[in-house]
Design an enzyme around this catalytic site. Structure first.
Site, PDB file in Angstrom:
ATOM      1  N   HIS A   1      65.239  50.396  21.101  1.00 21.73           N
ATOM      2  CA  HIS A   1      65.647  51.456  20.108  1.00 21.73           C
ATOM      3  C   HIS A   1      65.663  52.711  20.418  1.00 21.73           C
ATOM      4  O   HIS A   1      65.257  53.698  19.639  1.00 21.73           O
ATOM      5  CB  HIS A   1      64.969  51.083  18.704  1.00 21.73           C
ATOM      6  CG  HIS A   1      65.196  49.888  18.151  1.00 21.73           C
ATOM      7  ND1 HIS A   1      66.225  49.786  17.456  1.00 21.73           N
ATOM      8  CD2 HIS A   1      64.754  48.537  18.278  1.00 21.73           C
ATOM      9  CE1 HIS A   1      66.227  48.253  17.133  1.00 21.73           C
ATOM     10  NE2 HIS A   1      65.370  47.582  17.572  1.00 21.73           N
TER      11      HIS A   1
ATOM     12  N   TYR B   1      69.126  46.527  11.614  1.00 19.04           N
ATOM     13  CA  TYR B   1      69.341  47.297  12.860  1.00 19.04           C
ATOM     14  C   TYR B   1      70.304  48.632  12.426  1.00 19.04           C
ATOM     15  O   TYR B   1      69.633  49.794  12.802  1.00 19.04           O
ATOM     16  CB  TYR B   1      70.170  46.289  13.684  1.00 19.04           C
ATOM     17  CG  TYR B   1      70.541  47.353  15.117  1.00 19.04           C
ATOM     18  CD1 TYR B   1      69.577  47.002  16.420  1.00 19.04           C
ATOM     19  CD2 TYR B   1      71.907  47.909  15.201  1.00 19.04           C
ATOM     20  CE1 TYR B   1      69.804  47.671  17.358  1.00 19.04           C
ATOM     21  CE2 TYR B   1      72.042  48.751  16.341  1.00 19.04           C
ATOM     22  CZ  TYR B   1      71.100  48.408  17.502  1.00 19.04           C
ATOM     23  OH  TYR B   1      71.428  49.057  18.615  1.00 19.04           O
TER      24      TYR B   1
ATOM     25  N   ASP C   1      72.744  47.021  26.629  1.00 19.26           N
ATOM     26  CA  ASP C   1      73.128  45.757  26.998  1.00 19.26           C
ATOM     27  C   ASP C   1      74.460  45.620  27.932  1.00 19.26           C
ATOM     28  O   ASP C   1      74.211  45.057  28.904  1.00 19.26           O
ATOM     29  CB  ASP C   1      73.440  44.886  25.773  1.00 19.26           C
ATOM     30  CG  ASP C   1      72.205  44.846  24.700  1.00 19.26           C
ATOM     31  OD1 ASP C   1      71.129  45.318  25.028  1.00 19.26           O
ATOM     32  OD2 ASP C   1      72.470  44.305  23.614  1.00 19.26           O
TER      33      ASP C   1
ATOM     34  N   GLY D   1      68.856  37.095  21.251  1.00 15.16           N
ATOM     35  CA  GLY D   1      68.553  38.335  21.656  1.00 15.16           C
ATOM     36  C   GLY D   1      68.664  38.715  23.151  1.00 15.16           C
ATOM     37  O   GLY D   1      67.870  39.536  23.987  1.00 15.16           O
TER      38      GLY D   1
ATOM     39  N   SER E   1      71.687  38.957  24.627  1.00 17.15           N
ATOM     40  CA  SER E   1      72.907  39.753  24.857  1.00 17.15           C
ATOM     41  C   SER E   1      74.142  38.825  25.185  1.00 17.15           C
ATOM     42  O   SER E   1      74.857  38.981  26.125  1.00 17.15           O
ATOM     43  CB  SER E   1      72.873  40.695  25.673  1.00 17.15           C
ATOM     44  OG  SER E   1      71.997  41.804  25.413  1.00 17.15           O
ATOM     45  N   SER E   2      74.170  37.672  24.609  1.00 18.11           N
ATOM     46  CA  SER E   2      75.176  36.692  25.139  1.00 18.11           C
ATOM     47  C   SER E   2      76.521  37.226  24.633  1.00 18.11           C
ATOM     48  O   SER E   2      77.484  36.985  25.331  1.00 18.11           O
ATOM     49  CB  SER E   2      75.048  35.530  24.448  1.00 18.11           C
ATOM     50  OG  SER E   2      75.106  35.603  22.845  1.00 18.11           O
TER      51      SER E   2
ATOM     52  N   ASP F   1      68.209  53.514  22.947  1.00 21.38           N
ATOM     53  CA  ASP F   1      69.525  53.659  23.692  1.00 21.38           C
ATOM     54  C   ASP F   1      70.398  54.628  22.600  1.00 21.38           C
ATOM     55  O   ASP F   1      71.302  55.287  23.138  1.00 21.38           O
ATOM     56  CB  ASP F   1      70.071  52.421  24.220  1.00 21.38           C
ATOM     57  CG  ASP F   1      70.485  51.447  22.977  1.00 21.38           C
ATOM     58  OD1 ASP F   1      70.107  51.632  21.912  1.00 21.38           O
ATOM     59  OD2 ASP F   1      71.010  50.528  23.413  1.00 21.38           O
TER      60      ASP F   1
ATOM     61  N   GLY G   1      72.946  34.137  20.165  1.00 23.96           N
ATOM     62  CA  GLY G   1      72.084  34.598  19.064  1.00 23.96           C
ATOM     63  C   GLY G   1      70.513  34.702  19.265  1.00 23.96           C
ATOM     64  O   GLY G   1      69.820  34.281  18.362  1.00 23.96           O
TER      65      GLY G   1
ATOM     66  N   ARG H   1      70.715  39.684  29.739  1.00 25.16           N
ATOM     67  CA  ARG H   1      69.676  40.494  30.012  1.00 25.16           C
ATOM     68  C   ARG H   1      68.584  40.450  29.246  1.00 25.16           C
ATOM     69  O   ARG H   1      68.623  40.035  28.035  1.00 25.16           O
ATOM     70  CB  ARG H   1      70.448  41.902  30.002  1.00 25.16           C
ATOM     71  CG  ARG H   1      70.662  42.671  28.298  1.00 25.16           C
ATOM     72  CD  ARG H   1      69.571  43.167  28.117  1.00 25.16           C
ATOM     73  NE  ARG H   1      69.269  43.545  26.399  1.00 25.16           N
ATOM     74  CZ  ARG H   1      68.980  42.971  25.543  1.00 25.16           C
ATOM     75  NH1 ARG H   1      68.235  41.684  25.550  1.00 25.16           N
ATOM     76  NH2 ARG H   1      69.075  43.143  24.178  1.00 25.16           N
TER      77      ARG H   1
END
Ligand code: GLA
Length: 323
Positions: free
Chosen positions: A18, A205, A157, A108, A110-111, A20, A106, A11
């Site tokens: 920031h 985060y 995600d 960003g 959403s793997s 959700d 890695g 996605r």
């Protein structure tokens, strides 16, 4: 033996970062790039899983109680999701499977959430059960992610990946988990550029999540706060964090309206404004990410650009006139 094959996409978030984990609004969309999981039931009480991107396969009991202890580390996402699906009543007796993906890991996109949802779909199909709906699966995947990585991520995600439709963005209310497919007009294309690898594990985060908890103790739920509500915050850092979240929720509402009206210029403006808010008030951007956004904005046809996802690296997203 029946071979089961499932896929789950990555996605990119168009706007609403920031927000959700305080039950706010987001507007992500699924990518064409995806993770594929293929395998069979074995009935031997074990999970054997390998990945084309990892040198070491993993083997663990199907009734694993502590997924965070599985080695190698990449398989914790698989173990976490197997466990969550069992807790939801999806009882598999063991399986072996292989994972491939064309999602950069890695970066960003959403793997890890794609892997979790792929595992959820895989075990659901193995038992031929439709007892777990997509939203419940996304919530299970979020819990799996918390366990596997220790990152207190929100639901964006996993939910986007579980319910998203190609060609549309998914507007999600992260408080009640309702969602709507919002078509992307043919007049624009969405451009995602990889900038630099990042890890949310051990990043700031979790500090941002903690800041929001502190803010909510003072002003109440951020999802329903108005701009004036955050002015009472004395602490400059907390006030800026809150200002980002409150203004970002409004930008998501405005972006959905802009898409509905076909006003792609306004959508682009909101995206760029979102980047500046993340950089200035939420401090999740970096000089390299800022530079990547500025470079995109100078390209012909680009209507707006921003960093996307958790930040501190990863990808930038832009919209541009098609062609
Ligand atoms: C990461 C998290 C999401 C969300 C974004 C920021 O991608 O996994 O839950 O918080 O960062 O919007």
């Amino acid at each position: 033996m029946t071979v089961v094959r499932v896929t789950a996409p990555g996605r990119v978030n168009l706007i609403g970062d920031h927000t959700d984990y305080t039950g706010g609004l987001v507007l992500p969309m699924v990518l064409e790039r995806r993770t594929v999981m293929e395998g069979t039931a074995t009935g031997d009480g074990l999970v054997r899983v390998s990945s084309a991107d990892e040198s070491e396969p993993a083997c663990f009991p199907i009734d694993i109680a502590e997924p965070e202890s599985v080695e190698p580390g990449w398989a914790r996402y698989v173990a976490g999701m197997v466990r969550e699906m069992r807790l939801l009543g999806v009882m598999v007796d063991g399986f072996e499977a292989h994972v491939t993906t064309d999602l950069p890991i890695g970066s960003g996109l959403s793997s890890s959430a794609a892997l979790e949802i792929a595992v959820g779909r895989f075990v659901r199909e193995l038992v031929g059960s439709d007892s777990v709906d997509d939203v419940s699966m996304a919530v299970a995947a979020q819990r799996a992610e918390h366990r596997a990585s220790g990152v207190p991520c929100g639901i964006m995600d996993q939910l986007c990946i579980a319910v998203g439709r190609s060609g549309s963005a998914t507007s999600i209310d992260c408080h009640d988990l309702t969602f709507r497919h919002v078509p992307i007009p043919d007049s624009i294309e969405v451009d995602v550029r990889f900038v630099v690898h990042r890890k949310l594990v051990g990043s700031e985060y979790a500090d941002r999540v903690a800041d929001c908890r502190r803010i909510e103790e003072i002003v109440g739920p951020l999802r329903s706060a108005r701009p004036a509500d955050v002015d009472v915050l004395r602490d400059d850092r907390l006030r800026r964090r809150a200002r980002h979240v409150v203004s970002e929720n409004q930008r998501v509402r405005d972006a959905i309206d802009a898409l509905g009206n076909g006003d792609v210029t306004e959508l682009g403006r909101l995206m760029t404004e979102s980047h500046h808010s993340l950089a200035r008030d939420y401090e999740t951007s970096t000089p390299v990410m800022d530079e990547a956004v500025e470079r995109l904005l100078r390209e012909p046809g680009v209507l707006g650009a921003r960093m996307t996802g958790g930040g501190f690296g990863g990808c930038v997203v832009a919209i541009r006139h098609r062609g």
